[in-house]
Design a protein around this motif. Structure first.
Motif, PDB file in Angstrom:
ATOM      1  N   SER A  59       4.486  -0.754   3.891  1.00 15.57           N
ATOM      2  CA  SER A  59       3.221  -1.086   4.544  1.00 15.57           C
ATOM      3  C   SER A  59       2.344  -1.844   3.569  1.00 15.57           C
ATOM      4  O   SER A  59       2.131  -1.373   2.444  1.00 15.57           O
ATOM      5  N   GLY A  60       1.850  -2.954   3.990  1.00 18.28           N
ATOM      6  CA  GLY A  60       0.968  -3.738   3.146  1.00 18.28           C
ATOM      7  C   GLY A  60      -0.401  -3.887   3.765  1.00 18.28           C
ATOM      8  O   GLY A  60      -0.665  -3.371   4.849  1.00 18.28           O
ATOM      9  N   SER A  61      -1.272  -4.573   3.048  1.00 15.40           N
ATOM     10  CA  SER A  61      -2.625  -4.770   3.560  1.00 15.40           C
ATOM     11  C   SER A  61      -2.643  -5.694   4.772  1.00 15.40           C
ATOM     12  O   SER A  61      -3.583  -5.666   5.558  1.00 15.40           O
ATOM     13  N   LYS A  62      -1.599  -6.500   4.928  1.00 13.48           N
ATOM     14  CA  LYS A  62      -1.577  -7.431   6.066  1.00 13.48           C
ATOM     15  C   LYS A  62      -0.417  -7.206   7.028  1.00 13.48           C
ATOM     16  O   LYS A  62      -0.516  -7.541   8.200  1.00 13.48           O
TER      17      LYS A  62
ATOM     18  N   ARG B 238       0.819  -1.211   0.000  1.00 16.09           N
ATOM     19  CA  ARG B 238       0.000   0.000   0.000  1.00 16.09           C
ATOM     20  C   ARG B 238       0.852   1.260   0.000  1.00 16.09           C
ATOM     21  O   ARG B 238       0.500   2.253  -0.612  1.00 16.09           O
ATOM     22  N   HIS B 239       1.936   1.215   0.760  1.00 19.15           N
ATOM     23  CA  HIS B 239       2.720   2.432   0.934  1.00 19.15           C
ATOM     24  C   HIS B 239       4.176   2.066   1.190  1.00 19.15           C
ATOM     25  O   HIS B 239       4.470   1.142   1.937  1.00 19.15           O
TER      26      HIS B 239
ATOM     27  N   THR C 268       1.259   3.888  -3.089  1.00 16.79           N
ATOM     28  CA  THR C 268       2.062   5.093  -3.285  1.00 16.79           C
ATOM     29  C   THR C 268       3.411   4.882  -2.599  1.00 16.79           C
ATOM     30  O   THR C 268       3.536   4.069  -1.688  1.00 16.79           O
TER      31      THR C 268
END
Lengths: 362, 362
Positions: A254-257, A155-156, A236
């Motif tokens: 940073s990921g979704s999990k 995600r980031h 991003t």
């Protein structure tokens, strides 16, 4: 003594920093340095002496041309200033020398393309010197976090490369020495490359230098820059490079999990051991008085012979060269592609700076 | 038993999260809860039972008005939805109640200004519930890094607050529940506040939401946003908030001499101990095969009674209230000023989103 499998290196450029490469080759069992060169013969001789390169085994040349004409040389390591790398890399490829080129390998994407085309035409391997991609920790993160699903969708990304240069030196950083992209090429190469690596080399759809993040010296060389990279609607990245800040080499994904943190991704704090931290499925405990976990620390032991990141890079390169030299394989296209993609993003960030921090679409 | 110095609290709102406050007050030696209220008497009664609030010592009201009319109540803790906080905070101040308000305390800067004005007119203390500012670690960082000069001038700040919300819930996040700023208010409050804290509350000259970082649900509530903050020519900050990422609460501060890293600045991993890491004067060693140091870890012991960050906040608040109640001091203007500045930046980021990620000057 070099056997048929040993890759025989020549150095194009005898800057002080090349000592690290000499050290790595010296410790290696499948590579050897047989020649060095510098436009200043004196510089080359001084380098040879400082690095215990014996005249009996290492030929010292006062020009790059002479070294490239030495038919014993299999591969060259280019360390001359970035503004000269492109031309010499092409010449070396035309002389059938495999290429290990310090980063950034060229001044812009067009120049890298010319190098890569020359390498393809001449059947030689190209690799840039982004060492951290070869570290065992980097491989371990890929397995532990990405392949396992512990991270989820990215995600980031936040990545930096900042290293201070004394104030009186900042003014001497000209575009001739630093290339047109300045700090974005010299330093930004790392966080931009890290963002691409984290995105498995998916390219951003757009980039933008961040207003007020850009600092230049009086001759217009970029000294500091932050930029955002947009990967579709899903991810991003923020990259930050500067000659005005304390040393920092942060990479946070940073990921979704889950998430990954390192503060020494470019050069680990220690050569013989490295670590990263991660959480997966982290959440605040009931009443938000703490977390359900503290970050897991994963340590990678690199204390064995030829396990430093430089040794790992050298081994990856020499294996490819050996395969080609034995006629068993063709040049690996993945490494030049990584360089090309990284440079395309460097160029886009530079362009964004040039047009007043507007969005640049790729 | 409450003595004259004990601050007698009433709760405006009985959401589940308020249990943490009850726990903190229960453990405190200078505060007590004497009343709770909720528009739903049933909710209030259920909350009282769940939190062991005895009817003998705690009055349960089915409306906020009744609690505010209770002359025994010195101070109120507001936890109702953000869209209602502003109005009730003003009413509470007019009833001469000191105010501890969950963050964000209001929907925009104008509303916070109204609250603060009401507090000033009525001689009551205002403080928002940004707990981490009261943690002993936060104080320790200020002393260790800023006051000592180990950090030098701040150059770059990176701060996040991301916490995932289940997909089916995302669509139910309306502006009525979340306020107009959505995630920027609910989550971004933290990284924006952290950037301001790192800059010693110097205000940014401009902010910009980052293109493609903004995600909304189908009713237009902001779910995710990154933004850059420009502090003159010397420092920039990147703030990132999202309901779409795994939990992350990173704060990295890069200065001209040193850097600070934390990954749990909002709520420490553990309640009884917290740490941060820093380097100062870090550089690569000769030949760039490592660093001249690894980050220093500074640990803060919070295991004593009333040493959690919630207890520290409560103590800071009650001391101010006691001073005012004893006629020894006036309301502290620093806390409302911090809230006002934070909200001004939240509003500016929100405005940047509204105008297509253009720069907003403050």
């Amino acid at each position: 003594m070099a056997d048929n499998n040993t890759v025989r290196f020549g150095l194009l450029g005898c800057i002080r920093f090349a000592s690290k490469f000499v050290r790595t080759v010296t410790q290696s069992s499948n590579a050897v340095i047989i020649a060095i060169s510098d436009p200043s013969l004196e510089t080359a001789n001084t380098f040879a002496a400082a690095n215990n390169l014996s005249p009996e085994t290492v030929t010292v040349y006062g020009s790059y041309e002479e070294l490239l004409d030495d038919p014993r040389v299999d591969a060259v390591y280019l360390t001359m200033p970035v503004t000269q790398r492109g031309n010499w890399a092409v010449k070396a490829a035309e002389k059938k020398k495999h290429l290990l080129v310090e980063k950034p390998p060229a001044q812009d994407a067009a120049e890298i393309d010319r190098i890569v085309e020359a390498c393809v035409s001449n059947g030689v391997q190209f690799m840039d010197g982004t060492i951290w991609l070869h570290h065992q920790r980097t491989v371990k993160i890929r397995e532990t976090m990405f392949d396992s699903g512990l991270l989820g969708d990215v995600r980031h990304i936040y990545s930096t490369m900042t290293t201070p240069i004394p104030e009186q030196v900042l003014e001497r950083l000209t575009k001739d020495a630093m290339g047109l992209a300045g700090a974005i090429g010299e330093l930004g190469w790392y966080p931009i490359g890290a963002a691409l690596w984290a995105m498995s080399y998916q390219m951003p759809i757009s980039v933008m230098a961040l207003p007020s993040s850009v600092a230049t010296n009086s001759v217009g060389t970029i000294l500091s820059c932050s930029a955002s990279l947009q990967f579709g609607s899903t991810a991003t990245a923020i990259v930050h490079c500067s000659f005005l800040s304390q040393l920092s080499t942060d990479l946070a994904i940073s990921g979704s999990k889950g998430s990954i943190q390192m503060n020494d991704y470019v050069i680990p704090y220690k050569e013989d051991i490295a670590w990263f931290k991660y959480t997966s499925g982290a959440k605040f405990v009931d009443m938000h008085i703490g977390w359900n976990m503290i970050p897991e620390k994963v340590t990678v032991d690199c204390s064995g012979a030829e396990e430093s990141q430089e040794a790992m890079m050298l081994r990856a390169f020499t294996r490819l060269v050996q395969g080609i030299n034995r006629g068993e394989s063709e040049a690996d296209r993945r490494w030049p592609e990584i360089s090309q993609k990284t440079q395309l993003v460097v160029d886009a960030v530079k362009k964004s700076v040039d047009i007043g921090c507007q969005i640049v679409y790729l």
